[in-house]
Motif scaffolding. Structure first.
Motif, PDB file in Angstrom:
ATOM      1  N   ALA A  35      78.650  46.586   7.646  1.00 31.89           N
ATOM      2  CA  ALA A  35      79.635  46.428   6.574  1.00 31.89           C
ATOM      3  C   ALA A  35      78.927  46.283   5.230  1.00 31.89           C
ATOM      4  O   ALA A  35      79.383  46.802   4.213  1.00 31.89           O
ATOM      5  CB  ALA A  35      80.524  45.226   6.857  1.00 31.89           C
ATOM      6  N   SER A  36      77.767  45.602   5.230  1.00 28.88           N
ATOM      7  CA  SER A  36      77.015  45.437   3.983  1.00 28.88           C
ATOM      8  C   SER A  36      76.464  46.763   3.478  1.00 28.88           C
ATOM      9  O   SER A  36      76.376  46.979   2.274  1.00 28.88           O
ATOM     10  CB  SER A  36      75.843  44.473   4.176  1.00 28.88           C
ATOM     11  OG  SER A  36      76.296  43.258   4.689  1.00 28.88           O
ATOM     12  N   PHE A  37      76.060  47.637   4.436  1.00 23.34           N
ATOM     13  CA  PHE A  37      75.534  48.940   4.017  1.00 23.34           C
ATOM     14  C   PHE A  37      76.553  49.691   3.163  1.00 23.34           C
ATOM     15  O   PHE A  37      76.202  50.541   2.366  1.00 23.34           O
ATOM     16  CB  PHE A  37      75.229  49.842   5.225  1.00 23.34           C
ATOM     17  CG  PHE A  37      74.133  49.348   6.121  1.00 23.34           C
ATOM     18  CD1 PHE A  37      73.121  48.539   5.628  1.00 23.34           C
ATOM     19  CD2 PHE A  37      74.099  49.721   7.453  1.00 23.34           C
ATOM     20  CE1 PHE A  37      72.114  48.091   6.463  1.00 23.34           C
ATOM     21  CE2 PHE A  37      73.099  49.273   8.290  1.00 23.34           C
ATOM     22  CZ  PHE A  37      72.099  48.454   7.794  1.00 23.34           C
ATOM     23  N   THR A  38      77.845  49.402   3.390  1.00 18.10           N
ATOM     24  CA  THR A  38      78.869  50.203   2.735  1.00 18.10           C
ATOM     25  C   THR A  38      79.103  49.788   1.290  1.00 18.10           C
ATOM     26  O   THR A  38      79.728  50.522   0.537  1.00 18.10           O
ATOM     27  CB  THR A  38      80.217  50.072   3.471  1.00 18.10           C
ATOM     28  OG1 THR A  38      80.722  48.756   3.255  1.00 18.10           O
ATOM     29  CG2 THR A  38      80.082  50.307   4.948  1.00 18.10           C
ATOM     30  N   VAL A  39      78.585  48.585   0.917  1.00 20.54           N
ATOM     31  CA  VAL A  39      78.937  48.049  -0.403  1.00 20.54           C
ATOM     32  C   VAL A  39      78.590  49.011  -1.547  1.00 20.54           C
ATOM     33  O   VAL A  39      79.470  49.378  -2.331  1.00 20.54           O
ATOM     34  CB  VAL A  39      78.308  46.660  -0.624  1.00 20.54           C
ATOM     35  CG1 VAL A  39      78.500  46.202  -2.060  1.00 20.54           C
ATOM     36  CG2 VAL A  39      78.935  45.658   0.332  1.00 20.54           C
ATOM     37  N   PRO A  40      77.322  49.463  -1.666  1.00 24.37           N
ATOM     38  CA  PRO A  40      77.022  50.310  -2.824  1.00 24.37           C
ATOM     39  C   PRO A  40      77.870  51.588  -2.855  1.00 24.37           C
ATOM     40  O   PRO A  40      78.417  51.933  -3.910  1.00 24.37           O
ATOM     41  CB  PRO A  40      75.540  50.652  -2.657  1.00 24.37           C
ATOM     42  CG  PRO A  40      75.051  49.939  -1.454  1.00 24.37           C
ATOM     43  CD  PRO A  40      76.172  49.232  -0.803  1.00 24.37           C
ATOM     44  N   GLY A  41      78.003  52.241  -1.703  1.00 20.04           N
ATOM     45  CA  GLY A  41      78.756  53.495  -1.648  1.00 20.04           C
ATOM     46  C   GLY A  41      80.215  53.296  -2.026  1.00 20.04           C
ATOM     47  O   GLY A  41      80.793  54.106  -2.761  1.00 20.04           O
ATOM     48  N   THR A  42      80.803  52.215  -1.544  1.00 19.65           N
ATOM     49  CA  THR A  42      82.222  51.971  -1.827  1.00 19.65           C
ATOM     50  C   THR A  42      82.430  51.694  -3.311  1.00 19.65           C
ATOM     51  O   THR A  42      83.356  52.228  -3.930  1.00 19.65           O
ATOM     52  CB  THR A  42      82.714  50.769  -0.991  1.00 19.65           C
ATOM     53  OG1 THR A  42      82.296  50.957   0.353  1.00 19.65           O
ATOM     54  CG2 THR A  42      84.224  50.660  -1.021  1.00 19.65           C
ATOM     55  N   VAL A  43      81.543  50.879  -3.887  1.00 16.48           N
ATOM     56  CA  VAL A  43      81.685  50.544  -5.311  1.00 16.48           C
ATOM     57  C   VAL A  43      81.501  51.802  -6.157  1.00 16.48           C
ATOM     58  O   VAL A  43      82.305  52.095  -7.056  1.00 16.48           O
ATOM     59  CB  VAL A  43      80.668  49.445  -5.704  1.00 16.48           C
ATOM     60  CG1 VAL A  43      80.669  49.238  -7.210  1.00 16.48           C
ATOM     61  CG2 VAL A  43      81.005  48.145  -4.977  1.00 16.48           C
ATOM     62  N   VAL A  44      80.473  52.592  -5.850  1.00 16.26           N
ATOM     63  CA  VAL A  44      80.220  53.816  -6.621  1.00 16.26           C
ATOM     64  C   VAL A  44      81.422  54.752  -6.512  1.00 16.26           C
ATOM     65  O   VAL A  44      81.905  55.290  -7.516  1.00 16.26           O
ATOM     66  CB  VAL A  44      78.928  54.513  -6.120  1.00 16.26           C
ATOM     67  CG1 VAL A  44      78.819  55.918  -6.700  1.00 16.26           C
ATOM     68  CG2 VAL A  44      77.715  53.695  -6.501  1.00 16.26           C
TER      69      VAL A  44
END
Lengths: 385, 276
Positions: B137-146
């Motif tokens: 779930a943490s891996f997704t943070v940058p991609g989701t925000v971008v």
């Protein structure tokens, strides 16, 4: 099946039972005399229970009547049906404190299945397993708190660095951060892994990766180490590091080791006792020296011909009947005087011109395996070097 | 089968003094790893894997979502549809990584014996599953925000309430990662785990990104069954001029409930997969 009720006919093995932690039997060259007479050759192999009951030796792991059967599978398209397989067939074992106990057998003999049951990864169909007084069949989760297991696969650790793999394993073995790091540093140092500590396991060679997994197994001390072919792919330096680390733990803490191997040479040099497995059954269990004495009356003669055997020489033609042929190589198991005669025959006269090389050796565990009824085909799964 | 007479003396294995428990006549067991320290250790180890293995995939996830938004720009004409597209594309990054990649990871780990490593350590199953799910779930943070920022710029949506991602990512992440872990651990073969992960992600793509009003009613029901939908809805609501915060909370609560259920199922599946 091991005969549990065998009378105490086993003589106290001079070197075997009293062997200390560092004493090692090296392979000797040249035929060895059978010092104990021949009466025990046909007898059953040792009953560990007999040896135990008299001396009250600590038993770390006791296995009784263990059975595991893989059910038959129905064939599907492209996948042939398989018959029911008894991977563990009524196995009895006693592993004593501080010894290196080996499970030797060819691929598919049931070594890994047996080990998976001892480590709580697989439930047996019947039988009991007691490790340091805990019933592992009823409480498989306790195994993780008694033993450290080095399996054949490293996938769970592959993408971690060597250092993080060891530290994480230590933490998951219940150590706090500080202790896990201290033990990690000590173990990496002990095994000489310092220079590659920051590299991911995936980027290492097979032997280095194996050594890193071994390091992870050592972080968070356990009284029993279960090592499934730990030295596969290792160079001699790494092997020495592994056996050095094992010996230190045995000497300092009385650590017991259960080693799975199909490497005959390694089995002969490092094991205190060995159980030989064939198709799920323990067909023998003794010290390597004790096992070899079962076939001490025989000598192994290996003949390598330059091109092909000179079958026109009558002596050579006569030997062919008892030889196992593999290309230019003939392997014979003969009584000492027969061996002498055979060597005299092939080293003199016409046969000598066709002979490339010959060796005469005392029996190895491989010969024991064959003599005990291990199948000739499956012995190819035993690695000699 | 016979009783085993054992007179094994007490042998304190590795710091048995602390936390070990004695069974009569048997050796002291080494302590178990406690849930949170073990979870932290698994989480840290999984995050470190990202450096080696995951970063290219995270780029793929982000570019895929941005590409979909660019495509949809020609189809939707602002308003509610634009909100649905941006929210759907952002949550799609979570679905790609947490559902698809985690299902593949556990499927692979189970197939090639990697689970043995964890199963022979005294670690609570929940620590392994939750640690891995949290890391994915943490891996997704940058991609989701971008993706969210790019989407808002593309469709001229307000950036004011993007902070809601702080709740959307972990809750949608928990629901989807739990589902991914359960699929990976329950699938009998790794190829099936991969297939199920891909299908789950395709469902999240089709049902999450496409504006719901245009879908046939059967598909709308399917949409209601997918946990990512609630993450998408919660996020989409916050783009409006006066967001209905109660509805946002309700959507997020559904995500949280699905997360609890799916992670529990995944933990049970792990236990089952570990001892065969």
């Amino acid at each position: 099946m091991p005969t549990r009720s065998a009378p105490a006919e086993r003589l106290p093995t001079g070197g075997g039972a009293a062997r200390g932690a560092t004493a090692r039997r090296r392979r000797r060259l040249g035929p060895r005399r059978n010092r104990r007479g021949l009466d025990h050759v046909g007898s059953s192999f040792v009953s560990t229970r007999t040896a135990l009951s008299g001396h009250g030796i600590d038993v770390v792991c006791a296995v009784r009547g263990l059975v595991k059967t893989y059910p038959a599978t129905r064939g599907r398209r492209g996948v042939p049906a398989t018959a029911e397989v008894r991977a563990t067939d009524d196995v009895d074992l006693d592993i004593r404190r501080g010894e290196i106990f080996g499970l030797l057998g060819p691929n598919g003999a049931g070594k890994s299945t047996l080990v998976r049951q001892l480590t709580g990864l697989m439930r047996p169909d019947a039988g009991s397993i007691g490790i340091l007084g805990h019933d592992i069949v009823r409480h498989p989760e306790r195994a993780a708190r008694i033993l450290a297991y080095l399996g054949q696969e490293s996938t769970a650790l592959d993408e971690l660095t060597v250092s993080l793999a060891a530290e994480t394993t230590g933490r998951l073995r219940g150590l706090d951060v500080r202790r896990a790091r201290a033990e990690r540093d000590a173990v990496l140092d002990e095994l000489g892994l310092g220079p590659i500590a920051a590299r991911p396991l995936k980027k290492l060679s097979g032997g280095q990766r194996r050594l890193a997994c071994f390091a992870a197994a050592l972080v968070g001390e356990r009284p029993l180490l279960v090592l499934d072919e730990p030295t596969t792919g290792m160079d001699p330096v790494a092997r020495r590091a592994v056996w050095g680390a094992v010996d230190r733990r045995r000497a300092e803490r009385g650590t017991t080791v259960l080693l799975v191997t199909h490497n005959v040479i390694e089995a002969e040099t490092v094991l205190d006792r060995v159980a030989v497995l064939d198709r799920g059954r323990v067909i023998a269990c003794d010290t390597p020296a004790g096992l070899k004495e079962k076939v001490a009356g025989a000598v192994r003669v290996e003949l390598v011909w330059r091109e092909q055997a000179p079958l026109d020489v009558p002596e050579v033609a006569a030997l062919r009947g008892s030889a196992v042929e593999s290309g230019r190589r003939w392997t014979l198991r003969l009584a000492p005087d027969e061996a002498r005669a055979a060597v005299a025959a092939v080293t003199g006269g016409a046969a000598f011109a066709a002979l490339d090389d010959f060796t005469l050796a005392t029996p190895s565990l491989e010969d024991v395996y064959l003599a005990l009824g291990g199948s000739e085909n499956s012995v190819k799964g035993l690695v000699k070097s | 089968m016979s009783a085993v007479p054992l007179e094994a003396p007490v042998h304190a294995g590795g710091g048995g003094a602390g936390g070990g428990e004695a069974v009569h006549g048997a050796a002291v067991l080494a302590p178990r790893a406690r849930l949170f320290p073990a979870l932290a250790a698994v989480y840290r180890a999984q995050l470190s894997r990202a450096r080696v293995a995951r970063i290219p995939l995270l780029f793929v996830a982000t570019f895929q979502s941005i590409g979909i938004m660019i495509l949809m720009r020609g189809v939707v004409d602002g308003g509610g549809e634009a909100r649905a597209v941006v929210a759907g594309s952002s949550v799609l990054v979570v679905a790609f990584v947490a559902l698809n990649l985690l299902a593949q990871y556990f499927g692979q780990l189970r197939a090639d014996g990697g689970l043995d490593h964890y199963a022979t350590l005294p670690v609570p199953p929940a620590a392994v599953v939750l640690g891995a799910a949290a890391a994915y779930a943490s891996f997704t943070v940058p991609g989701t925000v971008v993706t969210a920022v790019v989407g808002c710029t593309l469709f001229q949506l307000p950036l004011a309430h993007l902070w809601v991602l702080v709740a959307v990512i972990p809750l949608a992440g928990a629901a989807l990662a739990g589902l991914g872990a359960a699929l990976g651990l329950l699938a009998p073969r790794p190829e099936l785990a991969t297939l199920l992960g891909q299908l789950g992600m395709s469902a999240a793509l089709l049902l999450g990104v496409l504006p719901p009003d245009r879908l046939p009613s059967v598909v709308q029901y399917a949409r209601d069954l997918l946990p990512s939908t609630y993450g998408v809805e919660a996020f989409a609501r916050t783009f409006g001029p006066h967001p209905d915060w109660a509805a946002v909370l309700l959507d997020l609560a559904v995500c949280a409930a699905v997360g609890v259920v799916s992670l529990t199922v995944a933990t049970m599946a792990y236990r089952r997969a570990a001892v065969r």
